[in-house]
Design a protein around this motif. Structure first.
Motif, PDB file in Angstrom:
ATOM      1  N   GLU A 250     -30.920  -1.917 -11.533  1.00  0.00           N
ATOM      2  CA  GLU A 250     -29.461  -1.471 -11.450  1.00  0.00           C
ATOM      3  C   GLU A 250     -28.268  -2.492 -11.971  1.00  0.00           C
ATOM      4  OE1 GLU A 250     -28.761   0.434  -7.683  1.00  0.00           O
ATOM      5  OE2 GLU A 250     -27.048   1.434  -8.643  1.00  0.00           O
ATOM      6  N   LEU A 251     -27.428  -1.991 -12.873  1.00  0.00           N
ATOM      7  CA  LEU A 251     -26.428  -2.897 -13.369  1.00  0.00           C
ATOM      8  C   LEU A 251     -25.059  -2.319 -12.410  1.00  0.00           C
ATOM      9  CD1 LEU A 251     -25.023  -4.709 -15.681  1.00  0.00           C
ATOM     10  CD2 LEU A 251     -24.315  -2.447 -16.687  1.00  0.00           C
ATOM     11  N   TRP A 252     -24.532  -3.751 -12.130  1.00  0.00           N
ATOM     12  CA  TRP A 252     -23.168  -3.556 -11.460  1.00  0.00           C
ATOM     13  C   TRP A 252     -21.982  -4.233 -12.010  1.00  0.00           C
ATOM     14  CZ3 TRP A 252     -24.167  -1.080  -7.107  1.00  0.00           C
ATOM     15  CH2 TRP A 252     -25.510  -0.784  -6.440  1.00  0.00           C
ATOM     16  N   LYS A 253     -20.843  -3.577 -11.934  1.00  0.00           N
ATOM     17  CA  LYS A 253     -19.727  -3.889 -12.516  1.00  0.00           C
ATOM     18  C   LYS A 253     -18.850  -4.529 -11.202  1.00  0.00           C
ATOM     19  CE  LYS A 253     -18.159  -0.394 -14.479  1.00  0.00           C
ATOM     20  NZ  LYS A 253     -17.433   0.752 -15.410  1.00  0.00           N
ATOM     21  N   ILE A 254     -18.426  -5.745 -11.277  1.00  0.00           N
ATOM     22  CA  ILE A 254     -17.809  -6.388 -10.045  1.00  0.00           C
ATOM     23  C   ILE A 254     -16.512  -6.730 -10.787  1.00  0.00           C
ATOM     24  CG2 ILE A 254     -17.970  -8.146  -8.524  1.00  0.00           C
ATOM     25  CD1 ILE A 254     -20.805  -8.323  -8.940  1.00  0.00           C
ATOM     26  N   THR A 255     -15.346  -6.135 -10.155  1.00  0.00           N
ATOM     27  CA  THR A 255     -13.869  -6.378 -10.343  1.00  0.00           C
ATOM     28  C   THR A 255     -13.478  -6.854  -8.919  1.00  0.00           C
ATOM     29  OG1 THR A 255     -14.051  -4.431 -11.889  1.00  0.00           O
ATOM     30  CG2 THR A 255     -12.052  -5.576 -11.219  1.00  0.00           C
ATOM     31  N   GLY A 256     -12.935  -8.007  -8.795  1.00  0.00           N
ATOM     32  CA  GLY A 256     -12.373  -8.367  -7.618  1.00  0.00           C
ATOM     33  C   GLY A 256     -13.767  -8.867  -6.772  1.00  0.00           C
TER      34      GLY A 256
ATOM     35  N   PRO B  37     -18.691  -4.666  -5.873  1.00  0.00           N
ATOM     36  CA  PRO B  37     -19.802  -4.295  -7.048  1.00  0.00           C
ATOM     37  C   PRO B  37     -19.567  -2.597  -7.272  1.00  0.00           C
ATOM     38  CG  PRO B  37     -20.692  -5.358  -5.217  1.00  0.00           C
ATOM     39  CD  PRO B  37     -19.360  -5.091  -4.763  1.00  0.00           C
ATOM     40  N   VAL B  38     -19.467  -2.188  -8.296  1.00  0.00           N
ATOM     41  CA  VAL B  38     -19.563  -0.580  -8.553  1.00  0.00           C
ATOM     42  C   VAL B  38     -20.846  -0.278  -9.339  1.00  0.00           C
ATOM     43  CG1 VAL B  38     -18.297   1.285  -9.769  1.00  0.00           C
ATOM     44  CG2 VAL B  38     -16.995  -0.697  -8.407  1.00  0.00           C
ATOM     45  N   ALA B  39     -21.402   0.612  -8.936  1.00  0.00           N
ATOM     46  CA  ALA B  39     -22.908   0.952  -9.450  1.00  0.00           C
ATOM     47  C   ALA B  39     -22.461   1.430 -11.029  1.00  0.00           C
ATOM     48  CB  ALA B  39     -23.680   1.867  -8.613  1.00  0.00           C
ATOM     49  N   ALA B  40     -23.230   1.024 -12.040  1.00  0.00           N
ATOM     50  CA  ALA B  40     -22.986   1.083 -13.356  1.00  0.00           C
ATOM     51  C   ALA B  40     -24.560   1.524 -14.066  1.00  0.00           C
ATOM     52  CB  ALA B  40     -22.555   0.020 -14.096  1.00  0.00           C
TER      53      ALA B  40
ATOM     54  N   VAL C 196     -13.454  -5.605 -15.935  1.00  0.00           N
ATOM     55  CA  VAL C 196     -14.697  -5.986 -15.250  1.00  0.00           C
ATOM     56  C   VAL C 196     -14.645  -7.595 -14.970  1.00  0.00           C
ATOM     57  CG1 VAL C 196     -17.099  -6.070 -15.119  1.00  0.00           C
ATOM     58  CG2 VAL C 196     -16.064  -4.023 -15.920  1.00  0.00           C
ATOM     59  N   ASP C 197     -14.852  -8.065 -14.134  1.00  0.00           N
ATOM     60  CA  ASP C 197     -14.865  -9.622 -13.869  1.00  0.00           C
ATOM     61  C   ASP C 197     -16.286  -9.989 -14.271  1.00  0.00           C
ATOM     62  OD1 ASP C 197     -12.227  -9.637 -13.319  1.00  0.00           O
ATOM     63  OD2 ASP C 197     -12.389  -9.421 -11.151  1.00  0.00           O
ATOM     64  N   VAL C 198     -17.449  -9.472 -13.481  1.00  0.00           N
ATOM     65  CA  VAL C 198     -18.718  -9.931 -13.569  1.00  0.00           C
ATOM     66  C   VAL C 198     -19.378  -8.761 -13.667  1.00  0.00           C
ATOM     67  CG1 VAL C 198     -20.525 -11.251 -12.268  1.00  0.00           C
ATOM     68  CG2 VAL C 198     -18.162 -11.997 -12.143  1.00  0.00           C
ATOM     69  N   PHE C 199     -20.539  -9.053 -14.670  1.00  0.00           N
ATOM     70  CA  PHE C 199     -21.434  -8.208 -14.497  1.00  0.00           C
ATOM     71  C   PHE C 199     -23.023  -8.605 -14.237  1.00  0.00           C
ATOM     72  CE2 PHE C 199     -18.870  -6.701 -18.413  1.00  0.00           C
ATOM     73  CZ  PHE C 199     -19.118  -5.365 -18.171  1.00  0.00           C
TER      74      PHE C 199
ATOM     75  N   ILE D 257     -30.530 -10.507  -7.212  1.00  0.00           N
ATOM     76  CA  ILE D 257     -30.171 -10.532  -8.496  1.00  0.00           C
ATOM     77  C   ILE D 257     -30.905 -11.117  -9.475  1.00  0.00           C
ATOM     78  CG2 ILE D 257     -27.860 -11.367  -9.850  1.00  0.00           C
ATOM     79  CD1 ILE D 257     -26.355 -11.483  -7.170  1.00  0.00           C
ATOM     80  N   VAL D 258     -31.052 -10.377 -10.551  1.00  0.00           N
ATOM     81  CA  VAL D 258     -31.915 -10.986 -11.719  1.00  0.00           C
ATOM     82  C   VAL D 258     -31.362 -11.517 -12.905  1.00  0.00           C
ATOM     83  CG1 VAL D 258     -33.904  -9.621 -10.901  1.00  0.00           C
ATOM     84  CG2 VAL D 258     -32.517  -8.456 -12.564  1.00  0.00           C
ATOM     85  N   LEU D 259     -30.179 -10.827 -13.180  1.00  0.00           N
ATOM     86  CA  LEU D 259     -29.227 -11.357 -14.367  1.00  0.00           C
ATOM     87  C   LEU D 259     -27.685 -11.381 -13.796  1.00  0.00           C
ATOM     88  CD1 LEU D 259     -30.728  -8.945 -17.052  1.00  0.00           C
ATOM     89  CD2 LEU D 259     -30.394 -11.505 -17.240  1.00  0.00           C
ATOM     90  N   ALA D 260     -27.048 -12.320 -14.177  1.00  0.00           N
ATOM     91  CA  ALA D 260     -25.677 -12.240 -14.027  1.00  0.00           C
ATOM     92  C   ALA D 260     -24.895 -12.854 -15.009  1.00  0.00           C
ATOM     93  CB  ALA D 260     -25.290 -12.844 -12.625  1.00  0.00           C
ATOM     94  N   SER D 261     -23.490 -12.476 -15.097  1.00  0.00           N
ATOM     95  CA  SER D 261     -22.621 -13.122 -16.348  1.00  0.00           C
ATOM     96  C   SER D 261     -21.979 -14.199 -15.229  1.00  0.00           C
ATOM     97  CB  SER D 261     -21.631 -12.103 -16.688  1.00  0.00           C
ATOM     98  OG  SER D 261     -20.894 -11.676 -15.891  1.00  0.00           O
ATOM     99  N   ALA D 262     -21.376 -15.151 -16.014  1.00  0.00           N
ATOM    100  CA  ALA D 262     -20.442 -16.107 -15.316  1.00  0.00           C
ATOM    101  C   ALA D 262     -19.084 -15.343 -15.262  1.00  0.00           C
ATOM    102  CB  ALA D 262     -19.995 -17.359 -16.278  1.00  0.00           C
ATOM    103  N   LYS D 263     -18.461 -16.009 -14.132  1.00  0.00           N
ATOM    104  CA  LYS D 263     -17.219 -15.462 -13.645  1.00  0.00           C
ATOM    105  C   LYS D 263     -16.059 -15.665 -14.693  1.00  0.00           C
ATOM    106  CE  LYS D 263     -16.425 -14.346  -9.096  1.00  0.00           C
ATOM    107  NZ  LYS D 263     -17.146 -14.568  -7.604  1.00  0.00           N
TER     108      LYS D 263
END
Lengths: 261, 182
Positions: free
Chosen positions: A202-208, A211-214, A235-238, A255-261
């Motif tokens: 499941e992909l999450w868009k994190i703003t602040g 996490p919002v499900a994407a 979006v700040d972080v995926f 968490i299996v994948l994440a972008s840097a902040k």
């Protein structure tokens, strides 16, 4: 189909005509013929004529006489039963004719059943092939639509490419989100093994901090996936987590994948 | 009553048994050498020929003169049945691949037509297949008369698959051109 794309079939027609096509080429060409291609059909007919000409140009050879005799006898056996010569013989002849009719019907019934079975098998195989092709076609169209969407996004100067790195058990996994705050984007994943049974990514868009499900996705046997990401916004972080099949409203798994902040 | 090939097939399609013998007499001497060249055994060839002409009688209704000559119709059938026979023999484990070159070179000797016809036939033979470059003739013979698939031919000649395909295409193009020139 463009002229260039069809060139490949020009070669396959020739190999098919001499009966030498095999493997994937055979499946692909027969599928191509099955949907109807006047150019290939015409080329095939011309090839058959050319090959027949090879035999026509060779010396004739008279086959053994028994072949014709057997065929003529077989043909005669399919003839309707001759009428009884005299009335006197009628009851006897009628009995024989009735018996022969029963035998013929049984024989015909058997033959018909046999061919019906063969036809049934052929029809099922054709239907299965058609379904498989339709499914493949649908998957390819979807993939093409996603690629085209990503390319379109990349033309926009506001589009960013966000890198995601594998965490936890899959450090070699990578992801890229082609993201446009005005239009949304696409996630491309590689080197991430397919999720275990009953699980999904499941992909999450994190703003602040929220996490919002994407959306949920799975990777194929090669560890790849393409996933459409929406809606647009900042979006700040995926991040990608492993979750129960169907997805969850808030992340629960690793968490299996994440972008840097 | 017409005895032209397409008419004979049309009459057969209508169930006219009298059309069968002239049809057989005209086309069996054409099909038999092809079948014999492929299956190589006279008894097998006779079996295959019988099968081919029985199927032709039954399938006569499907023949469309707009789509091809009677020669191509019967010979495509004959070739395909003969190859089926060769492949089923091969599947049963008989070594059929080794003597293949011999099969390809062989021409049936028995039951020939008369000498004059034979001589004119020989001249015509030289005009089609023999005029192909060796590499193209070889792949067409291995496929059409030997029943080998493209992969088997590539293995046998130790050539890339793409080369085999291209040679077949070029060879067949030349054969088609040779026909158009007539």
């Amino acid at each position: 189909m463009s002229r260039h794309e069809h060139d490949e079939f020009d070669e396959l027609v020739a190999v098919y005509a001499v009966g030498a096509l095999d493997g994937d080429d055979l499946v692909r060409f027969e599928a191509h013929l099955a949907v109807g291609c006047p150019a290939c059909e015409a080329a095939l007919r011309e090839a058959d004529e050319a090959l027949a000409r090879l035999a026509v140009d060779r010396p004739r050879a008279i086959p053994p006489a028994h072949v014709k005799e057997a065929l003529v006898a077989r043909l005669a056996a399919t003839a309707p039963h001759p009428r009884p010569a005299t009335r006197r013989w009628l009851p006897w002849a009628a009995g024989v004719a009735a018996a022969m009719l029963v035998a013929a019907l049984l024989g015909a019934g058997f033959t018909a059943t046999y061919y019906e079975q063969r036809l049934g098998i052929a029809a099922r195989e054709t239907a299965a092939l058609r379904n498989r092709m339709a499914a493949q076609d649908k998957a390819l169209r979807e993939e093409l639509r996603l690629y085209a969407g990503a390319v379109e996004l990349l033309r926009d100067p506001r589009t960013q490419v966000v890198a995601l790195h594998g965490t936890g058990p899959n450090p070699e996994a990578i992801g890229r989100v082609v993201w446009n705050e005005a239009a949304g984007g696409q996630l491309f994943v590689a080197n991430l093994p397919a999720p275990p049974a009953g699980k999904t990514y499941e992909l999450w868009k994190i703003t602040g901090a929220t996490p919002v499900a994407a959306g949920v996705f799975t990777t194929d046997s090669a560890g790849k996936a393409i996933h459409e990401v929406g809606p647009a916004g900042k979006v700040d972080v995926f991040a990608v987590t492993l979750e129960p099949a169907g997805g969850v409203p808030a992340p629960t798994g690793p968490i299996v994948l994440a972008s840097a902040k | 009553m017409s005895t032209a090939g397409p008419d004979l097939i049309r009459r057969m399609a209508q169930g006219d048994r009298a059309a069968f013998a002239p049809f057989y007499d005209r086309y069996a001497p054409l099909a038999f050498p092809l079948v014999l060249r492929i299956v190589r055994d006279r008894t097998d060839a006779a079996d295959v020929l019988q099968e081919v002409f029985w199927e032709a009688w039954q399938a006569a209704g499907a023949y469309d003169p707009q789509r091809g000559t009677p020669e191509a119709w019967i010979l495509t059938r004959a070739r395909s049945r003969a190859i089926d026979r060769v492949r089923s023999i091969r599947r049963r484990g008989a070594t059929f691949v080794a003597p293949l070159d011999e099969a390809i070179a062989a021409t049936p000797d028995e039951g020939r037509a008369d000498a004059a016809e034979q001589a004119s036939d020989r001249r015509r033979v030289a005009s089609a297949l023999d005029r192909l470059p060796d590499a193209q003739r070889e792949v067409i013979e291995l496929a059409y008369f030997g029943g080998l698939t493209q992969t088997e031919i590539a293995d046998r000649l130790k050539q890339p698959l793409g080369t085999v395909k291209t040679r077949i295409r070029l060879g067949l193009e030349r054969l088609r051109e040779a026909i158009r020139e007539r």
